[in-house]
Design an enzyme around this catalytic site. Structure first.
Site, PDB file in Angstrom:
ATOM      1  N   GLY A  37      -1.425 -27.424  60.215  1.00  0.00           N
ATOM      2  CA  GLY A  37      -0.428 -26.349  60.322  1.00  0.00           C
ATOM      3  C   GLY A  37       0.975 -26.908  60.138  1.00  0.00           C
ATOM      4  N   HIS A  38       1.286 -27.982  60.871  1.00  0.00           N
ATOM      5  CA  HIS A  38       2.588 -28.632  60.706  1.00  0.00           C
ATOM      6  C   HIS A  38       2.767 -29.121  59.268  1.00  0.00           C
ATOM      7  CE1 HIS A  38       1.726 -29.630  65.096  1.00  0.00           C
ATOM      8  NE2 HIS A  38       2.857 -28.963  65.179  1.00  0.00           N
ATOM      9  N   GLN A  62      11.442 -26.546  77.472  1.00  0.00           N
ATOM     10  CA  GLN A  62      10.658 -25.342  77.153  1.00  0.00           C
ATOM     11  C   GLN A  62       9.321 -25.301  77.883  1.00  0.00           C
ATOM     12  OE1 GLN A  62      10.531 -26.446  72.845  1.00  0.00           O
ATOM     13  NE2 GLN A  62       8.445 -25.638  72.917  1.00  0.00           N
ATOM     14  N   GLY A 148       6.491 -21.789  61.852  1.00  0.00           N
ATOM     15  CA  GLY A 148       5.191 -21.164  61.629  1.00  0.00           C
ATOM     16  C   GLY A 148       5.117 -19.779  62.254  1.00  0.00           C
ATOM     17  N   LYS A 150       2.500 -18.781  63.410  1.00  0.00           N
ATOM     18  CA  LYS A 150       1.585 -19.016  64.534  1.00  0.00           C
ATOM     19  C   LYS A 150       2.289 -18.686  65.850  1.00  0.00           C
ATOM     20  CE  LYS A 150      -1.207 -21.518  67.302  1.00  0.00           C
ATOM     21  NZ  LYS A 150      -0.322 -21.667  68.420  1.00  0.00           N
TER      22      LYS A 150
END
Ligand code: AMP
Length: 289
Positions: A37-38, A62, A148, A150
């Site tokens: 994905g990255h 975060q 992303g 995602k």
């Protein structure tokens, strides 16, 4: 050849050199443990920018106090090799003190699309995300930054911040890369036991059930969410956190009849692992993986 640097000064110098040579700059922010994905973000940046910087920073601000900061996967040599293979020019991997100088007391306040869903389940999460992304933008001064879908809500929070704070860059959204069975790739998937891994694609199947109902003409938000919830409920290992339909841009929850582009957002736990996924209704469903 990818060069790894660990200080803001080195990052700025490398970007300055690239710009002096008339090169455009792309930034791919990550927390490492790089997967396909990255890499899809890095490939996209490579195709669109002359100089590609990837940042690797597990951002403590975060993570909530009970979250997985300490056990978040870290693999610097593997990430450097993967970034190199994907064609990045620079890997910026700062220590925490380089990103947050001692006594640091300034942050980016977020509301709007940051409010519900992940923002409600993880208080302070998007404030931490927005702050670190703003800092990375000011350090790297990219022309384009790659995120992303995602993390759909994160993408909207970043887009809104870029608009509201007038960052001079373009946010590029990249489609979610998936396993063959539909599970969205995530650094956290490695926490799943074999049984949990086998159950995990139910999250995607739930979203696809709502997408199928939408394609068949259903427009009632509650019915669409109900179609997804029923599929998720059939996998008893999943403990849902939220499963909801929201305006695709503002992320205001949808009620009644859906008339504008909408996104299904889902988060659920499998054992100790929290998975998220999303699906924009009315769009062609992206191919797996
Ligand atoms: P992370 O390292 O989890 O902070 O993710 C860094 C970037 O990669 C974020 O913009 C994510 O949305 C993106 N990303 C993570 N997983 C995927 C995936 N499966 N497909 C596409 N992008 C992804």
């Amino acid at each position: 050849m990818t060069r790894a640097v660990h200080t803001v000064a080195e990052l700025r110098a490398a970007v300055r050199d690239a710009r002096a040579g008339g090169r455009s700059v792309g930034l791919v922010p990550t927390m490492g443990a790089l997967h396909a994905g990255h890499l899809s973000l890095i490939h996209r940046a490579r195709a669109e920018c002359d100089f590609v910087a990837v940042s690797l920073f597990v951002n403590p601000t975060q993570f909530g106090p009970k979250e997985d900061l300490a056990r978040y996967p870290r693999d610097f040599p593997g990430d450097l090799a993967a970034a190199r293979e994907a064609g990045a020019d620079l890997l910026f991997a700062p220590p925490v003190e380089e990103m947050y100088p001692p006594g640091d007391c300034t942050a980016v306040e977020v509301a709007g699309p940051a409010r519900g869903f992940e923002g409600a389940s993880r208080p302070g999460h998007f404030r931490g995300v927005a702050t670190v992304v703003a800092k990375l933008f000011l350090m790297a001064l990219p022309d384009r930054a790659y995120f992303g879908e995602k993390d759909y809500q994160q993408l909207q929070v970043v887009r809104r911040m870029v608009r509201d704070l007038s960052f001079p860059l373009e946010v590029v959204a990249c489609p979610t890369v998936r396993e063959a069975d539909g599970l969205a790739l995530s650094s956290r998937n490695r926490y799943l036991s074999p049984e949990e891994r086998a159950a995990a694609p139910a999250l995607r199947r739930a979203l696809l059930a709502a997408a199928a109902a939408y394609s068949a003409g259903e427009r009632e938000a509650a019915t669409l969410v109900g179609a997804a919830s029923a599929v998720l409920a059939a996998e008893p290992r999943f403990v849902p956190d939220y499963l909801a339909l929201a305006d695709a841009e503002s992320l205001e929850p949808c009620t009644g009849t859906v008339t504008r582009p909408a996104v299904l957002l889902a988060a659920a736990r499998l054992g100790n692992t929290r998975l998220i996924d999303s699906l924009v209704l009315g769009r062609p469903v992206e191919a797996a993986p």
